[in-house]
Design an enzyme around this catalytic site. Sequence first.
Site, PDB file in Angstrom:
ATOM      1  N   ALA A 286       0.843  -1.200   0.000  1.00  0.00           N
ATOM      2  CA  ALA A 286       0.000   0.000   0.000  1.00  0.00           C
ATOM      3  C   ALA A 286       0.872   1.240   0.000  1.00  0.00           C
ATOM      4  CB  ALA A 286      -0.917   0.020   1.220  1.00  0.00           C
ATOM      5  N   ASP A 287       0.395   2.254  -0.698  1.00  0.00           N
ATOM      6  CA  ASP A 287       1.014   3.577  -0.612  1.00  0.00           C
ATOM      7  C   ASP A 287       0.304   4.444   0.414  1.00  0.00           C
ATOM      8  OD1 ASP A 287       3.080   4.640  -2.976  1.00  0.00           O
ATOM      9  OD2 ASP A 287       2.130   2.718  -3.359  1.00  0.00           O
ATOM     10  N   ARG A 288      -0.988   4.212   0.604  1.00  0.00           N
ATOM     11  CA  ARG A 288      -1.730   4.963   1.612  1.00  0.00           C
ATOM     12  C   ARG A 288      -2.997   4.207   1.972  1.00  0.00           C
ATOM     13  NH1 ARG A 288      -2.540  11.423   1.359  1.00  0.00           N
ATOM     14  NH2 ARG A 288      -0.327  11.204   1.803  1.00  0.00           N
TER      15      ARG A 288
END
Length: 700
Positions: A253-255
């Site tokens: 995940a990036d965010r």
Amino acid sequence: MGLQAIQYERGRLKLLDQRRLPLEETWLSIDSVEAAWSAIKDMVVRGAPAIAIAAALALATELVASGSGRQFSSADAAAQHIKKQLDYLVTSRPTAVNLSDAAQKLSLIATKAAEARKADASSVVLTVVDKCEIMLKEDVQANKAIGQHGLKGIRKALQARNQLKDKMQILTHCNTGSLATAEYGTALGVVRATAEAGSLQRAYCTETRPYNQGARLTAYELMHDGLPATLICDSAAAALMAQGKVDAVVVGADRVAANGDTANKIGTYSLAVLAQHHNIPFFVAAPTTTLDPNLPAGSDITIEHRPSREVTHFQGKQVAPDGIDVWNPCFDVTPATLIEGVITERGLLPNRNGAFDVPAFMRDQGLLDEATKQAEANGMDGNAAPGIQSTIPGFQALDIESVKDYLAERDELAAHLGPKETKSSWQVQEVGDGNINFVYIVNGPQGALCLKQGLPFVRIAQDWPLTQDRVRYEADALRQQHSLCPEHVPALYHFDAQNALIVMQYLPPPHVILRKAIVQGAIYPKLAGHIAHFLAQTLFHTSLIALSTSKYRVLAERFRNGDMCRLTEQVIFTDPYHAAPVNSHTTPHLDQLVHSLRSDTQAKLAASSLKAKFIERSQALLHGDMHTGSLMVTQDTTYAIDAEFAVYGPIAFDVGKFLANLLLAFFALDGHSTGAKTRSKQRSWLYQVAAACLLLWRNA
């Protein structure tokens, strides 16, 4: 020792150039924050955790190599410099919350270190460098904990489905291993932990088009570790699941938003939909630094777009027809309803009735400090519109009072206005800059400043979202263009990525916006020469005519500005030619003209051709919004302002847009004429400016 992408010892940093993998192993020395910014932007290093670690270690390396504190006059000066460098680093990948989180923590550490008793510049630098190095060690420990929690989570999910086996087949996407972190990995760390437990039958990795991180990097890592692995095309995932060859899907995940919605590499959402259809548990693996408790939902995440060339070309060869429109988002958002659980180093964040409570989880883990709790409770203050929230962690919208506080807290800015003690006498006026931003003029006893802040929406249409990254592009353009043409570009004093604002040189009266001056009937004899000089200096010196290919590539990469480019493509090359929702006209007065334009096939074809050229030709650094509303003038000076549309594009765009704007002003004079005042002199001057500007620019 396992595979590593970061080599560090105090004062020295090397990054494995992941663009050259798997065929070539090349290490790049990173000796400055600027070099790290380019490495992140150019994808030498990638993966949200690795980006944060690389940025922190680059700052530490620069601080040590340039003097270990001796380069600063005081503790405050050291702290201010550190915060400025961190703000700059955040702009290299604004989607990666790990980077913003690391920058916030290091900024706070620098501030507290400067406030300590007997603090000096060296003590501030040493404190920050120590913390950067600790971050490296903590990331490795966190990844191994994620691996163990992930293995337990998968087993529990499969047991609940009566599908638990001695050995499991796991599908992963993109690259989340040692190449995306300090070491071991997040989602790939779960695969490694499964293998170490003797429970891995096979790991499947997607190729991850269009940049092929799975084929180039994840496959490389799996082969390096000797794990049973199979590479598949992105489009083969459904068939693989249908054949019963996938027991679990684990992605990075990036965010992760407060409700569990997750932004990750494009294609993640597709895998989640497929996993749900085939009753396969779908997990997100990410450190708690990736969790964003202040971001309500995935719909509030700004999605970065990549160059069309990544899709239209393969290994430098064109594989798609000229002129085809390309939609190439870097990320997509997977709804929380499709996610079984979020695996962190603190344990599994479970899905409860189709949703997650990220703030509650972080609060229970002691990860929410008082400032974050306050932000969670109050949302964004100031000028924010309901429903549109900033995606920048810690963002604070300013108002007339808080602007003074902001400037007074920063010595280098307060020096332009007067002693901090005189803050109560400073005068603040919000003047705006047209349609988009909030602009404050601040006057003090010793001078004045201009502060400009970009909120996550259009100023005059607060239900129209707009990227705040535009402020970073404007700051970068101001630096670049001021260095080339200081007589026509105001100086930039300060850029704050976290609060999406810049502070710059104030242009006092009689400076006036050119558009207003033309309406009032003014004439400026020196305008043509000034504009021709500005265009020649800024366009020529940022093109391949003047730059080496390596410098050109670095600048062209820095100034992609995809979101603002799409706005230009929309309002200039697309919406005028059909009935668009945000493109209105005065009716019935212009109905016939509008109908004629929208019925003109040749005009539409010409606009489409120009749009393609605007997208494809990265020739020089454009101002991007060159019109009479973006110029401030007097009889002796001309300044180009409002460069948030700055982008590498065709040289003729800036020139043509300015000349077209002059012609619009020329034909609009009839509407400003009154009685005997026909404005014939002003009409003649506008025509002469257009002709002279083109001639002077050609000869400049």
